[in-house]
Design an enzyme around this catalytic site. Structure first.
Site, short mmCIF file in Angstrom:
data_model
loop_
_atom_site.label_atom_id
_atom_site.label_comp_id
_atom_site.label_asym_id
_atom_site.label_seq_id
_atom_site.Cartn_x
_atom_site.Cartn_y
_atom_site.Cartn_z
N GLU A 1 -6.10 102.83 -53.69
CA GLU A 1 -6.75 103.86 -52.88
C GLU A 1 -7.92 104.54 -53.61
OE1 GLU A 1 -3.44 106.30 -51.59
OE2 GLU A 1 -2.47 104.62 -50.59
N GLU B 1 1.72 96.92 -47.05
CA GLU B 1 2.57 98.08 -46.72
C GLU B 1 2.69 98.25 -45.21
OE1 GLU B 1 1.27 101.64 -48.78
OE2 GLU B 1 0.78 100.54 -50.60
N HIS C 1 -0.89 100.51 -42.56
CA HIS C 1 -0.13 101.62 -41.94
C HIS C 1 -0.75 101.89 -40.57
CE1 HIS C 1 2.26 102.33 -45.47
NE2 HIS C 1 1.17 102.39 -46.22
N ASN D 1 -5.81 97.74 -53.86
CA ASN D 1 -5.01 97.98 -52.66
C ASN D 1 -5.54 99.24 -51.96
OD1 ASN D 1 -2.51 97.34 -51.17
ND2 ASN D 1 -1.69 99.25 -52.01
N ASP E 1 3.57 99.05 -41.61
CA ASP E 1 4.48 99.72 -40.68
C ASP E 1 3.68 100.15 -39.47
OD1 ASP E 1 3.25 102.02 -41.85
OD2 ASP E 1 5.07 102.61 -42.92
O1 G2I Z 1 2.21 107.23 -48.27
C1 G2I Z 1 2.61 105.95 -47.90
C2 G2I Z 1 2.15 104.92 -48.93
C3 G2I Z 1 0.63 104.83 -48.95
N1 G2I Z 1 0.18 103.81 -49.92
C4 G2I Z 1 0.71 103.95 -51.26
C5 G2I Z 1 2.23 104.08 -51.25
O2 G2I Z 1 2.72 104.26 -52.55
C6 G2I Z 1 2.67 105.20 -50.35
O3 G2I Z 1 4.10 105.26 -50.41
C7 G2I Z 1 4.68 106.52 -50.33
C8 G2I Z 1 6.20 106.37 -50.39
O4 G2I Z 1 6.62 105.61 -49.29
C9 G2I Z 1 6.85 107.74 -50.34
O5 G2I Z 1 8.26 107.62 -50.57
O6 G2I Z 1 4.23 107.34 -51.35
C10 G2I Z 1 4.72 108.67 -51.22
C11 G2I Z 1 4.05 109.57 -52.25
O7 G2I Z 1 2.71 109.68 -52.03
C12 G2I Z 1 6.24 108.68 -51.37
O8 G2I Z 1 6.74 109.97 -51.13
C13 G2I Z 1 7.31 110.62 -52.23
C14 G2I Z 1 7.55 112.05 -51.79
O9 G2I Z 1 6.30 112.63 -51.43
C15 G2I Z 1 8.14 112.81 -52.89
O10 G2I Z 1 8.45 114.12 -52.47
C16 G2I Z 1 9.38 112.10 -53.44
O11 G2I Z 1 9.87 112.75 -54.57
O12 G2I Z 1 8.51 110.04 -52.63
C17 G2I Z 1 9.03 110.66 -53.76
C18 G2I Z 1 10.22 109.86 -54.29
O13 G2I Z 1 11.21 109.78 -53.32
#
Ligand code: G2I
Length: 346
Positions: free
Chosen positions: A159, A265, A236, A200, A267
């Protein structure tokens, strides 16, 4: 059941007859082979993001994951805040859990992600330019080096663009300028010459100013000999915003640069509550994405960002939206699953 045994059983049941086994009569519906069997037969990776909590604690999660997918991406466990929370202090417990599970289940691992503006500890963000470049090199060298030969592909940078196609004004860019991108790839190549190295991003599905900026950057970097092997298109999507109909054409133009492409990714969210009509629309989005990828030889895989609506980032980020994945919260296959299946089987 071992794979040959499962195939044999499928062959028996596929004719739709009733067979008698030692345990008693079994009448089966025509079975459906898992996604990964169809994908492997065409040398394609069908992957999912994996969360460590349910991987450790939930048999239905594990069973579905290992039955259906031949590739995995750590949803959070390999990000900087997870692997190097304080300077030089590396923790690989969660990342190891995912790589060990993948290895035991014959799944290719995609590493996500080395250099990102999000989920990076404050100590990195506060460094001056020299120290930041050193920290990046040390981080990449240590993480990629640890998994050398075991992680096939890495999202080296994630990003790096803003939504208009300019370089994102992250702390990386502010301190180091655009050169941090090339440096990250060089550090990663040095740490594992066998891994394929990817850039990515999101909102780069169709041909638009952001995907064109990505295209131009990849083209320029490759022209400079920077070791960049693949482009990740996150995917997404949301049914209320329409489908990017030039996705295949966009994938093709990247492939023509000589890089692999992956949908990394995927969805497809919707306004809740879901209903049959929305789920049907969603399934056409899934089908269109995988068809676009399968139509381009260098599009080597498609990963969904989680597989069950039980664990998805969407409701936390977009209140009122969800139901974005191919399985329900109770691990029932949705029309979107069938769409992926039919495309892979076709
Ligand atoms: O935002 C969706 C994706 C966009 N592209 C990059 C990916 O890495 C990103 O994935 C998401 C995860 O699916 C989430 O699970 O990235 C988020 C963070 O930017 C993740 O969320 C985080 C929560 O914000 C936190 O509060 C939490 O502690 O997940 C953490 C671990 O569970």
């Amino acid at each position: 059941m071992t794979s040959p045994a499962r195939l044999a059983m499928a062959a028996v049941l596929a004719v739709g007859t009733s067979v008698t086994l030692a345990a008693g009569p079994v009448t089966a519906e025509v079975p459906s082979q898992p996604l990964r069997d169809h994908a492997s037969a065409r040398d394609f990776l069908i992957g999912t993001a994996v969360a460590t909590g349910p991987l450790a604690g939930e048999p239905s999660y594990r069973d579905t994951l290992n039955r259906e997918f031949n590739a995995v991406t750590a949803e959070n466990a390999m990000k900087w805040d997870a692997t190097e929370p304080s300077p030089g202090q590396f923790t690989f417990t969660a990342a190891d859990q995912i790589t060990a599970s993948a290895q035991a289940n014959g799944q290719t691992v995609h590493g996500h992600t080395l250099v990102w503006h999000s989920q990076t500890p404050g100590w990195v963000q506060g460094l001056d330019a020299t120290a930041m470049r050193d920290a990046m090199g040390n981080h990449i060298g240590t993480v990629v080096g640890r998994y050398a030969g075991r992680i096939a592909t890495w999202d080296v940078v994630n990003e790096v663009f803003d939504d208009n196609g300019g370089m994102r004004s992250s702390f990386w860019y502010q301190r180091l300028g655009e050169s941090y991108v090339a440096d990250a790839f060089r550090y990663a190549r040095a740490a594992d010459p066998s891994a394929k190295l990817c850039i990515n991003d999101y909102n780069v599905e169709g041909i638009n100013s952001k995907s064109t900026a990505l295209y131009n950057l990849v083209s320029r970097l490759r022209g400079q000999g920077v070791p960049i092997d693949c482009v990740g298109i996150q995917g997404h999507l949301a049914i209320q915003y329409g489908f990017p109909n030039d996705l295949r054409q966009n994938i093709q133009r990247f492939a023509d640069l000589g890089v692999d492409v992956r949908i990394t990714e995927l969805d497809v969210r919707m306004q809740l509550p879901a209903d049959a009509g929305k789920l049907a629309t969603q399934s056409t989005y899934y089908r269109n994405v995988i068809d676009a990828c399968l139509a381009v030889a260098r599009c080597t895989g498609l990963t969904v960002w989680g597989f069950t609506d039980r664990y998805s980032w969407v409701p936390d980020t977009f209140p009122g939206q969800g139901a974005a994945l191919p399985y329900t919260e109770n691990y029932q296959a949705k029309p979107a699953y069938q769409a992926l299946h039919d495309a892979l089987a076709g």
